[in-house]
Enzyme design. Structure first.
Site, short mmCIF file in Angstrom:
data_model
loop_
_atom_site.label_atom_id
_atom_site.label_comp_id
_atom_site.label_asym_id
_atom_site.label_seq_id
_atom_site.Cartn_x
_atom_site.Cartn_y
_atom_site.Cartn_z
N TRP A 147 0.68 -1.10 -0.23
CA TRP A 147 0.31 0.61 -0.27
C TRP A 147 0.82 1.43 -0.40
CZ3 TRP A 147 1.85 1.99 4.42
CH2 TRP A 147 2.55 0.85 5.21
N ASN A 148 1.72 0.87 -0.17
CA ASN A 148 2.67 2.58 0.44
C ASN A 148 3.33 3.61 -1.25
OD1 ASN A 148 4.76 0.15 -0.70
ND2 ASN A 148 6.21 1.18 0.09
N LYS A 171 -3.46 -7.37 -8.28
CA LYS A 171 -4.21 -7.39 -7.26
C LYS A 171 -3.26 -6.29 -6.04
CE LYS A 171 -4.73 -8.66 -2.87
NZ LYS A 171 -5.09 -7.94 -1.76
N PRO A 172 -4.36 -5.24 -6.28
CA PRO A 172 -3.75 -4.09 -5.39
C PRO A 172 -3.78 -4.12 -4.18
CG PRO A 172 -5.88 -3.19 -6.24
CD PRO A 172 -5.14 -4.54 -7.25
N GLU A 224 4.74 -7.48 3.07
CA GLU A 224 6.44 -8.61 4.38
C GLU A 224 6.39 -9.78 3.93
OE1 GLU A 224 3.33 -8.11 7.68
OE2 GLU A 224 3.11 -5.55 7.06
N THR A 227 4.21 -12.58 4.33
CA THR A 227 3.01 -12.83 3.87
C THR A 227 3.82 -13.32 2.39
OG1 THR A 227 2.38 -10.80 4.61
CG2 THR A 227 1.60 -11.59 2.07
N GLU A 245 9.07 -9.22 -3.18
CA GLU A 245 9.78 -7.66 -2.86
C GLU A 245 9.61 -7.67 -1.38
OE1 GLU A 245 12.17 -5.89 -4.59
OE2 GLU A 245 12.19 -6.20 -6.27
N CYS A 279 10.21 0.50 2.44
CA CYS A 279 10.78 -0.95 2.80
C CYS A 279 12.54 -0.43 2.41
CB CYS A 279 10.27 -1.92 1.31
SG CYS A 279 11.23 -1.23 -0.32
N GLU A 381 11.52 -4.16 11.45
CA GLU A 381 10.63 -2.93 10.61
C GLU A 381 9.47 -2.71 11.67
OE1 GLU A 381 8.59 -4.81 7.12
OE2 GLU A 381 9.62 -2.91 5.84
N LYS A 451 19.62 -12.36 1.61
CA LYS A 451 18.32 -13.26 2.48
C LYS A 451 17.07 -13.20 3.16
CE LYS A 451 22.03 -10.45 5.92
NZ LYS A 451 22.18 -10.24 7.28
N GLY A 454 13.95 -10.80 0.58
CA GLY A 454 13.48 -10.78 -1.17
C GLY A 454 14.59 -12.17 -2.22
N GLU A 458 13.51 -6.45 -9.61
CA GLU A 458 12.76 -5.36 -10.21
C GLU A 458 13.46 -4.76 -10.39
OE1 GLU A 458 9.79 -4.35 -7.50
OE2 GLU A 458 8.22 -5.39 -9.11
P1 NDP Z 1 1.20 -7.62 2.96
O1 NDP Z 1 2.32 -8.62 3.23
O2 NDP Z 1 0.57 -7.39 4.58
O3 NDP Z 1 0.55 -7.63 1.92
C1 NDP Z 1 1.22 -7.34 0.37
C2 NDP Z 1 -0.39 -7.52 0.01
O4 NDP Z 1 0.41 -9.03 -0.61
C3 NDP Z 1 -1.17 -6.91 -0.19
O5 NDP Z 1 -2.02 -6.43 -1.76
C4 NDP Z 1 -1.83 -8.30 0.68
O6 NDP Z 1 -3.82 -7.67 0.39
C5 NDP Z 1 -1.77 -9.75 -0.15
N1 NDP Z 1 -1.58 -10.79 1.10
C6 NDP Z 1 -2.15 -10.70 2.47
N2 NDP Z 1 -1.93 -11.84 2.92
C7 NDP Z 1 -1.94 -12.46 1.37
C8 NDP Z 1 -1.35 -14.10 0.99
N3 NDP Z 1 -1.90 -15.01 1.89
N4 NDP Z 1 -1.30 -14.39 -0.39
C9 NDP Z 1 -1.35 -13.24 -0.70
N5 NDP Z 1 -1.26 -12.44 -0.43
C10 NDP Z 1 -1.56 -11.76 0.28
O7 NDP Z 1 2.41 -6.02 2.93
P2 NDP Z 1 2.23 -4.71 3.45
O8 NDP Z 1 0.37 -4.16 2.10
O9 NDP Z 1 1.67 -4.55 4.68
O10 NDP Z 1 2.98 -3.65 3.10
C11 NDP Z 1 4.11 -2.76 3.88
C12 NDP Z 1 5.57 -4.03 3.56
O11 NDP Z 1 5.62 -4.15 2.41
C13 NDP Z 1 6.41 -3.68 4.24
O12 NDP Z 1 7.41 -4.77 4.79
C14 NDP Z 1 7.32 -3.63 3.17
O13 NDP Z 1 8.61 -3.69 3.82
C15 NDP Z 1 6.96 -4.18 2.16
N6 NDP Z 1 7.33 -3.41 1.19
C16 NDP Z 1 8.33 -3.49 0.66
C17 NDP Z 1 9.05 -3.26 -1.06
C18 NDP Z 1 10.45 -3.57 -1.83
O14 NDP Z 1 10.25 -2.90 -2.87
N7 NDP Z 1 11.09 -4.41 -0.93
C19 NDP Z 1 8.44 -2.05 -1.54
C20 NDP Z 1 7.24 -2.27 -0.79
C21 NDP Z 1 6.78 -2.18 0.35
P3 NDP Z 1 -4.24 -6.86 1.32
O15 NDP Z 1 -3.03 -5.76 1.89
O16 NDP Z 1 -5.46 -6.37 0.37
O17 NDP Z 1 -4.95 -7.42 2.56
#
Ligand code: NDP
Length: 484
Positions: A147-148, A171-172, A224, A227, A245, A279, A381, A451, A454, A458
């Site tokens: 969502w960020n 899926k956003p 995360e 997830t 990622e 992130c 984090e 580690k 990821g 990208e």
């Molecule tokens: P989440 O892991 O909570 O959610 C990410 C996405 O996965 C959302 O669309 C979520 O749906 C979906 N999701 C949740 N559970 C499942 C599942 N079991 N199977 C498939 N999809 C699922 O992360 P956040 O949205 O809270 O984002 C923050 C995290 O993202 C931080 O840890 C951050 O570091 C990381 N991040 C990493 C980046 C990178 O490039 N390395 C860049 C940006 C963020 P929904 O939210 O709709 O429930």
């Protein structure tokens, strides 16, 4: 407004009428409702993406390039309109969204559009017989976003996938679904065939459906670590390719000879930009002992003077609201832990109620000093505006401590000593390193984690390899020899 799933070139009604709410983080009020992807939507998404893939993958790289470049122009023309959508969904300042989110999304599509024309195979003579290779797209890819940076993430995933000839179901995050639908509309307007980029809405269950579906060839996930592990386990069901990622707890190392103003700017950018919801943030700020007193004096002064929290739409605001009430409470919980575990609260550490947006989810930019490596705020984090400042004596010590984490997304080093700068980053267990800079992420540069942060990358040209597969074709030129 009710936002619908976007399938086969248009907004599609779901069968159940089931919706969920999106809250504007700056006001705490309902922004709009979203129709969830039910069975009928999911079936239509797969069917449409299969047909979209057949058409798109049979076009030449040059044709895909022209169409994607048209989408880039539309994204740029609508920059401010799209930036406002991102502000309402995320709570981040318009000041940022208008110069970063849409711009970097468009850049990525432009970059991969350029690469679309150079996807090629090889050929080798085998003494009469020969073989050649084709670099072919994978099929239907799933993109799952955090969502960020909702629109930017959708662009970063769509760009290499579509440039390579794949279709994508995206899926956003359920908290920020608008930008991805706008991107889907723009692709259609630019001439991308229907079904090449579909958007489905919903929470974890919809994500889990995508990652487990046998018709999906690849999942590109941003979110995360926890997830990510679930996504990877589900993807294993039919050996899908994955790009992950994930999160981080990155070190920012400041040596005594660093330019002090630049180092303070980097620490602030690496902790307070986008309210700390990035992130790659350098949340463990290691400062060498000699420079430390001056560093924290300037850091406190600039943080308290220059950061303006407020209505994110106000052009002077440079610090917005956190994504949700839940997340605000989580961040406040970490601040409480920092206090309990003995860190010194140098600045912030509380909720904010800026004028006009009193009900928003604001937490002040927070700086803890006197931190130790074993504190919860230094290890986990937080994904909010909480900086931990630590001190160090020498290079070997700081390298060891910087790497002492299960994450490995990013690292930053500030020093005037060119040899030391490279020597230190070469020893960082991190996928993205900055020297005398922090946070810049141009499309040309691959990004991704070591580690637990990821798998895969990208941006950057190597990403094309993660959205294509090699087919080898052996051609027999002589009568076939056989013992039978
Ligand atoms: P989440 O892991 O909570 O959610 C990410 C996405 O996965 C959302 O669309 C979520 O749906 C979906 N999701 C949740 N559970 C499942 C599942 N079991 N199977 C498939 N999809 C699922 O992360 P956040 O949205 O809270 O984002 C923050 C995290 O993202 C931080 O840890 C951050 O570091 C990381 N991040 C990493 C980046 C990178 O490039 N390395 C860049 C940006 C963020 P929904 O939210 O709709 O429930």
């Amino acid at each position: 407004m009710i936002l619908k799933n976007f399938i086969n070139g248009q907004a599609l009604d779901n069968g159940t009428g089931k919706t969920f709410d999106v809250i504007n983080p700056a006001t705490g009020e309902l922004a709009y409702q979203v129709e969830e992807a039910d069975e009928s939507i999911r079936f239509a998404a797969i069917e449409s993406s299969q047909l979209g893939f057949e058409i798109w993958s049979s076009m030449s790289g040059l044709e895909r390039n022209r169409i994607l470049l048209k989408a880039v122009s539309i994204l740029r023309e609508r920059n401010d309109e799209l930036a406002k959508i991102e502000v309402i969904d995320t709570g981040k300042p318009f000041q940022e969204a208008s110069v970063v989110d849409v711009v970097t999304g468009a850049d990525s599509i432009e970059y991969f559009a350029a690469l679309a024309v150079s996807i090629e195979g090889s050929q080798q003579d085998l003494g009469g017989d020969f073989y050649y290779t084709r670099r072919e797209p994978l099929g239907i890819c799933a993109g799952i976003g955090a969502w960020n940076y909702p629109l930017q993430i959708a662009c970063w995933k769509a760009a290499p996938a579509l440039a390579s000839g794949n279709s994508m179901i995206f899926k956003p995050s359920e908290e920020t679904p608008h930008g991805a639908v706008k991107l889907a509309e723009i692709f259609i307007e630019a001439g991308v065939p229907v079904g090449v980029f579909n958007v489905v809405h919903g929470a974890a269950e919809v994500g889990a459906w995508l990652t487990g579906h046998s018709d999906i060839a690849k999942v590109s996930f941003t979110g995360e670590v926890g997830t990510g592990k679930k996504v990877m386990a589900a993807a294993a069901s039919n050996l899908k390719d994955v790009t992950m990622e994930l999160g981080g707890k990155s070190p920012l190392i400041i040596f005594n000879d660093a330019d002090l103003d630049d180092a303070v700017s980097a620490a602030m950018l690496a902790n307070f930009y986008t309210q700390g919801e990035i992130c790659t943030n350098g949340t463990r700020v290691f400062v060498q002992n000699e420079i430390y007193p001056k560093f924290i004096e300037l850091l406190k002064q600039r943080t308290e003077k220059n950061i303006i929290a407020g209505d994110p739409m106000n052009p002077v605001t440079n610090f917005g609201a956190l994504i949700s009430e839940n997340h605000k409470n989580l961040v406040l919980g970490y601040i409480e832990k920092g206090n309990q575990e003995g860190a010194f609260l140098l600045s912030g550490g509380k909720e904010l109620s800026p004028e006009g947006v009193e009900a928003g989810f604001f937490v002040a930019p927070t700086i803890f000093t006197n931190c130790t490596d074993d504190m919860t705020i230094v290890k986990e984090e937080i994904f909010g505006p909480v900086m931990s400042v630590l001190t160090f004596d020498d290079e070997a010590e700081v390298i060891k401590r910087a790497n002492d984490t299960e994450f490995g997304l990013a690292a930053g080093v500030f020093t005037q000593d060119i040899r030391r700068a490279h020597r230190v980053v070469h020893q960082m267990e991190a996928g993205i390193c900055w020297i005398n800079a922090y946070g810049a992420s141009p499309s040309e540069m691959p990004v991704g984690g070591y580690k637990l942060s990821g798998i895969g990358r990208e941006n950057g040209s190597s990403t094309i390899n993660q959205y294509t597969q090699i087919k080898s074709v052996y051609v027999g030129m002589k009568p076939l020899e056989s013992p039978f």
